[in-house]
Scaffold this motif. Structure first.
Motif, PDB file in Angstrom:
ATOM      1  N   MET A   1       0.844  -1.175   0.000  1.00 17.99           N
ATOM      2  CA  MET A   1       0.000   0.000   0.000  1.00 17.99           C
ATOM      3  C   MET A   1       0.893   1.244   0.000  1.00 17.99           C
ATOM      4  O   MET A   1       1.832   1.340   0.766  1.00 17.99           O
ATOM      5  N   THR A   2       0.550   2.185  -0.844  1.00 14.88           N
ATOM      6  CA  THR A   2       1.327   3.413  -0.909  1.00 14.88           C
ATOM      7  C   THR A   2       0.759   4.440   0.070  1.00 14.88           C
ATOM      8  O   THR A   2      -0.369   4.317   0.540  1.00 14.88           O
ATOM      9  N   TYR A   3       1.558   5.464   0.362  1.00 13.96           N
ATOM     10  CA  TYR A   3       1.092   6.537   1.230  1.00 13.96           C
ATOM     11  C   TYR A   3      -0.083   7.278   0.590  1.00 13.96           C
ATOM     12  O   TYR A   3      -0.995   7.738   1.277  1.00 13.96           O
ATOM     13  N   LEU A   4      -0.086   7.367  -0.727  1.00 17.23           N
ATOM     14  CA  LEU A   4      -1.172   8.037  -1.438  1.00 17.23           C
ATOM     15  C   LEU A   4      -2.486   7.281  -1.255  1.00 17.23           C
ATOM     16  O   LEU A   4      -3.531   7.893  -1.016  1.00 17.23           O
ATOM     17  N   PRO A  67      10.959   5.850  -0.640  1.00 19.80           N
ATOM     18  CA  PRO A  67      10.677   6.580  -1.887  1.00 19.80           C
ATOM     19  C   PRO A  67       9.745   5.827  -2.835  1.00 19.80           C
ATOM     20  O   PRO A  67       8.976   6.453  -3.556  1.00 19.80           O
ATOM     21  N   GLY A  68       9.765   4.527  -2.838  1.00 23.09           N
ATOM     22  CA  GLY A  68       8.904   3.761  -3.731  1.00 23.09           C
ATOM     23  C   GLY A  68       7.432   3.831  -3.379  1.00 23.09           C
ATOM     24  O   GLY A  68       6.579   3.485  -4.187  1.00 23.09           O
ATOM     25  N   HIS A  69       7.114   4.285  -2.174  1.00 22.79           N
ATOM     26  CA  HIS A  69       5.722   4.374  -1.741  1.00 22.79           C
ATOM     27  C   HIS A  69       5.155   5.784  -1.843  1.00 22.79           C
ATOM     28  O   HIS A  69       4.007   6.013  -1.489  1.00 22.79           O
ATOM     29  N   LEU A  70       5.945   6.718  -2.314  1.00 23.81           N
ATOM     30  CA  LEU A  70       5.516   8.112  -2.432  1.00 23.81           C
ATOM     31  C   LEU A  70       5.030   8.410  -3.838  1.00 23.81           C
ATOM     32  O   LEU A  70       5.465   7.793  -4.816  1.00 23.81           O
ATOM     33  N   ALA A  71       4.143   9.404  -3.951  1.00 23.20           N
ATOM     34  CA  ALA A  71       3.654   9.836  -5.261  1.00 23.20           C
ATOM     35  C   ALA A  71       4.729  10.593  -6.023  1.00 23.20           C
ATOM     36  O   ALA A  71       4.694  10.660  -7.243  1.00 23.20           O
ATOM     37  N   GLY A  72       5.693  11.165  -5.303  1.00 21.31           N
ATOM     38  CA  GLY A  72       6.795  11.863  -5.950  1.00 21.31           C
ATOM     39  C   GLY A  72       6.661  13.370  -5.972  1.00 21.31           C
ATOM     40  O   GLY A  72       7.578  14.068  -6.373  1.00 21.31           O
TER      41      GLY A  72
END
Length: 112
Positions: A1-4, A67-72
């Motif tokens: 699951m991503t932070y987004l 970093p892989g879980h962030l939208a950027g």
């Protein structure tokens, strides 16, 4: 699951509660007119404080994100997802105030 994804879930719950609170009010247009400026002012303050303190906490190493879980999308060093939680609170708290405050007033009237 991503932070987004997690952020969207929090925002969705807050939006549903706000919609429920507004849908059950007879005076919703008066309520929105009365609360518009205070909620806007609180929102600006929350976003500025979130930007400021999240950047400080990230810069000092108190918070580290995968970093892989962030939208950027970053605001300074703070990821955009960090701003979803104060926004959810900004939607949720007035909605709960409206829903729960009405019940407490009704119970006070029935006790008289």
């Amino acid at each position: 699951m991503t932070y987004l994804t997690l952020s969207i879930a929090f925002l969705a719950v807050a939006a549903v509660v706000l919609a429920l609170a507004l849908a059950t009010r007879d005076d919703r247009s008066d309520l929105v007119a009365r609360w518009r400026l205070p909620v806007l002012a609180a929102g600006v303050a929350l976003m500025v404080l979130t930007a400021l303190f999240d950047n400080v906490m990230i810069a000092t190493g108190l918070m580290v994100y995968e970093p892989g879980h962030l939208a950027g999308i970053l605001i300074g060093s703070a990821p955009l997802e960090d701003f979803a939680y104060p926004l959810a609170g900004l939607l949720l708290l007035p909605a709960l105030w409206s829903l729960l405050g009405r019940r407490s007033r009704a119970s006070l009237r029935s006790d008289e």
